[in-house]
Design an enzyme around this catalytic site. Sequence first.
Site, PDB file in Angstrom:
ATOM      1  N   CYS A 104      -6.667  27.103  41.606  1.00 52.19           N
ATOM      2  CA  CYS A 104      -5.416  27.589  42.179  1.00 52.19           C
ATOM      3  C   CYS A 104      -4.771  28.407  41.079  1.00 52.19           C
ATOM      4  O   CYS A 104      -4.317  27.856  40.074  1.00 52.19           O
ATOM      5  CB  CYS A 104      -4.492  26.445  42.599  1.00 52.19           C
ATOM      6  SG  CYS A 104      -2.886  27.058  43.173  1.00 52.19           S
ATOM      7  N   CYS A 107      -0.602  27.799  40.930  1.00 54.71           N
ATOM      8  CA  CYS A 107      -0.066  26.514  40.478  1.00 54.71           C
ATOM      9  C   CYS A 107      -1.209  25.525  40.369  1.00 54.71           C
ATOM     10  O   CYS A 107      -2.017  25.640  39.455  1.00 54.71           O
ATOM     11  CB  CYS A 107       1.080  26.027  41.351  1.00 54.71           C
ATOM     12  SG  CYS A 107       0.813  26.110  43.121  1.00 54.71           S
ATOM     13  N   SER A 108      -1.303  24.583  41.257  1.00 60.42           N
ATOM     14  CA  SER A 108      -2.343  23.575  41.084  1.00 60.42           C
ATOM     15  C   SER A 108      -2.773  22.970  42.413  1.00 60.42           C
ATOM     16  O   SER A 108      -3.114  21.806  42.487  1.00 60.42           O
ATOM     17  CB  SER A 108      -1.836  22.473  40.155  1.00 60.42           C
ATOM     18  OG  SER A 108      -0.617  21.963  40.669  1.00 60.42           O
ATOM     19  N   CYS A 109      -2.761  23.769  43.499  1.00 57.97           N
ATOM     20  CA  CYS A 109      -3.176  23.265  44.804  1.00 57.97           C
ATOM     21  C   CYS A 109      -4.592  22.707  44.706  1.00 57.97           C
ATOM     22  O   CYS A 109      -5.472  23.319  44.093  1.00 57.97           O
ATOM     23  CB  CYS A 109      -3.118  24.374  45.847  1.00 57.97           C
ATOM     24  SG  CYS A 109      -1.446  25.031  46.062  1.00 57.97           S
TER      25      CYS A 109
HETATM   26 FE    FE Z   1      -1.181  25.920  43.921  1.00 59.72          FE
END
Ligand code: FE
Length: 196
Positions: A104, A107-109
């Site tokens: 991602c 962000c950090s999906c």
């Molecule tokens: Fe994300």
Amino acid sequence: MSHVHATSGSAANRVKSLVAALEGAGLLTEQRLDDAVASFLGRAQPATGARVVARAWVEAGFRGRLLDDANAAVAELGIDLTHWAPVKLRAVANEPGRHNLIVCTLCSCYPLALLGPSPAWYKSEAYRSRAVRDPRSILAEFGTQLAPGVEITVWDSTAEVRYLVLPERPAGTAGAREDELAALVTRDGLIGTALV
Ligand code: FE
């Protein structure tokens, strides 16, 4: 591209207000909420993703359905992703000459329901930027050496789509049971930083 950061302070505050309102209205108790979270987190681990992969390895029909509509296919295994709606899960299959990697970049999906909490490196600026620019060198740092001719596809997760890598079934496992196959599948194999 719209992109929701699950950790934003305002979202956390809205959730707090919502929980307080539901409790006030007698629609939710702290105990029920705790039980629901514990139940969700109990299933949210790499073993869940591994179970999906093992089924796809042993049943061609399931593999086809998984690649076609992953949400519906994992529901067949009792894995409920409706809490994610409208987020779609998409399974991407490694094949001879083709490797998949998930990231991602914004962000950090991450497919938490199938893999558990994401590792720190997945959220790092280094991984997020380099996975797209130079996936081959990232893979090499994970000890994953792909043959020069193997094409790498990098899938950038969004607020709408989360990915799961379907690794290739390891050679020499023709006689293995489904649970034995599932035990071979690693978290990093499901992200694509490792082979299985
Ligand atoms: Fe994300």
